[in-house]
Design an enzyme around this catalytic site. Structure first.
Site, short mmCIF file in Angstrom:
data_model
loop_
_atom_site.label_atom_id
_atom_site.label_comp_id
_atom_site.label_asym_id
_atom_site.label_seq_id
_atom_site.Cartn_x
_atom_site.Cartn_y
_atom_site.Cartn_z
N LYS A 11 43.72 37.53 37.56
CA LYS A 11 44.15 38.40 38.94
C LYS A 11 45.47 38.97 38.19
O LYS A 11 46.13 38.71 37.56
CB LYS A 11 44.13 37.59 39.97
CG LYS A 11 42.74 36.85 40.35
CD LYS A 11 42.73 35.67 41.59
CE LYS A 11 41.22 35.39 41.95
NZ LYS A 11 41.45 34.49 42.88
N TYR A 51 34.57 40.89 47.63
CA TYR A 51 34.80 39.69 48.38
C TYR A 51 33.91 39.77 49.60
O TYR A 51 34.36 39.25 50.73
CB TYR A 51 36.17 39.62 48.76
CG TYR A 51 36.81 39.09 47.51
CD1 TYR A 51 36.70 37.62 46.95
CD2 TYR A 51 38.01 39.51 46.94
CE1 TYR A 51 37.11 37.12 46.02
CE2 TYR A 51 38.80 38.89 45.66
CZ TYR A 51 38.26 37.88 45.29
OH TYR A 51 38.89 37.29 44.30
N ASN A 114 46.09 32.15 42.54
CA ASN A 114 45.49 31.26 41.75
C ASN A 114 44.90 31.92 40.39
O ASN A 114 43.92 31.41 39.37
CB ASN A 114 44.47 30.34 42.31
CG ASN A 114 43.25 31.18 42.92
OD1 ASN A 114 43.21 32.41 42.69
ND2 ASN A 114 42.13 30.73 43.48
N HIS A 117 39.57 34.49 38.39
CA HIS A 117 38.45 34.60 39.35
C HIS A 117 37.16 34.37 38.24
O HIS A 117 37.23 34.75 37.09
CB HIS A 117 38.17 35.96 39.86
CG HIS A 117 36.77 36.10 40.49
ND1 HIS A 117 36.32 35.58 41.57
CD2 HIS A 117 35.81 36.77 39.72
CE1 HIS A 117 34.81 35.71 41.54
NE2 HIS A 117 34.54 36.52 40.44
N GLU A 128 28.26 41.02 40.41
CA GLU A 128 29.90 41.03 40.15
C GLU A 128 29.91 42.13 38.98
O GLU A 128 30.86 42.93 38.83
CB GLU A 128 30.62 40.11 39.76
CG GLU A 128 30.71 39.18 41.28
CD GLU A 128 31.46 37.69 41.20
OE1 GLU A 128 31.64 37.37 40.14
OE2 GLU A 128 31.65 37.35 42.45
#
Ligand code: RTP
Length: 150
Positions: A11, A51, A114, A117, A128
């Site tokens: 990310k 998402y 975080n 992914h 995805e």
């Protein structure tokens, strides 16, 4: 399933913190094979598709802003049970609940930052990968060292 594939992304916070290398290293050293990689700053529309299942969550807007704030390193990793094992390598969604030795357990504190992914199931991995990559961006090749892993 030796040819299972998963979508893994570093990310924007992970890219800015110089964590692409360490994250790639963990997958490589575990024995997984890199099938595709690129840097991309995803559009709002792209992230809203990625998402879509979280669109009713209170953190959705912030999540889209965070994920679109800079380059993401999008990757496809391949190998036996890589979807499930990839999630183990990443650690729990909330880094405070992640075990040391996992990426989030070693590099993160905040659920909203975080670092990485990973697809949560084989079916979502397929969706995805199709969203983030064109078929021709996936590379199929044989790695000699895999004869020593499987
Ligand atoms: P990811 O899709 O990023 O791998 O994360 P995940 O499956 O482990 O977790 P998911 O529930 O799908 O959440 C996606 C991302 O949304 C952010 N998040 N923020 N309470 C919060 O503020 C919150 N909860 C989730 C995280 O960045 C999470 O990875």
């Amino acid at each position: 399933m030796s040819n299972e594939q998963t979508f893994i992304a570093v990310k924007p916070d992970g890219v800015q913190r110089g964590l692409i290398g360490p994250i790639i290293t963990r997958f490589e050293q575990r024995g997984y094979k890199l099938a595709a990689i690129k840097l991309i700053t995803p559009s709002k529309e792209h992230l809203e598709k990625h998402y879509a299942d979280l669109s009713d969550k209170p953190f959705f807007k912030g999540l889209i802003t965070y994920m679109g704030s800079g380059p993401v390193c999008a990757m496809v990793w391949e190998g036996r049970d890589v979807v499930k094992t990839g999630r183990v390598i990443l650690g729990a969604t909330n880094p405070l609940a992640s075990q040391p030795g996992t990426i989030r357990g070693d590099y993160a504190i905040d659920v909203g930052r975080n670092v990485c992914h990973g697809s949560d199931a084989v079916e979502s991995a397929k969706k995805e990968i199709a969203l983030w990559f064109k078929p021709e961006e996936l590379v199929s090749y044989k790695q000699a060292q895999h004869d020593w892993i499987y």
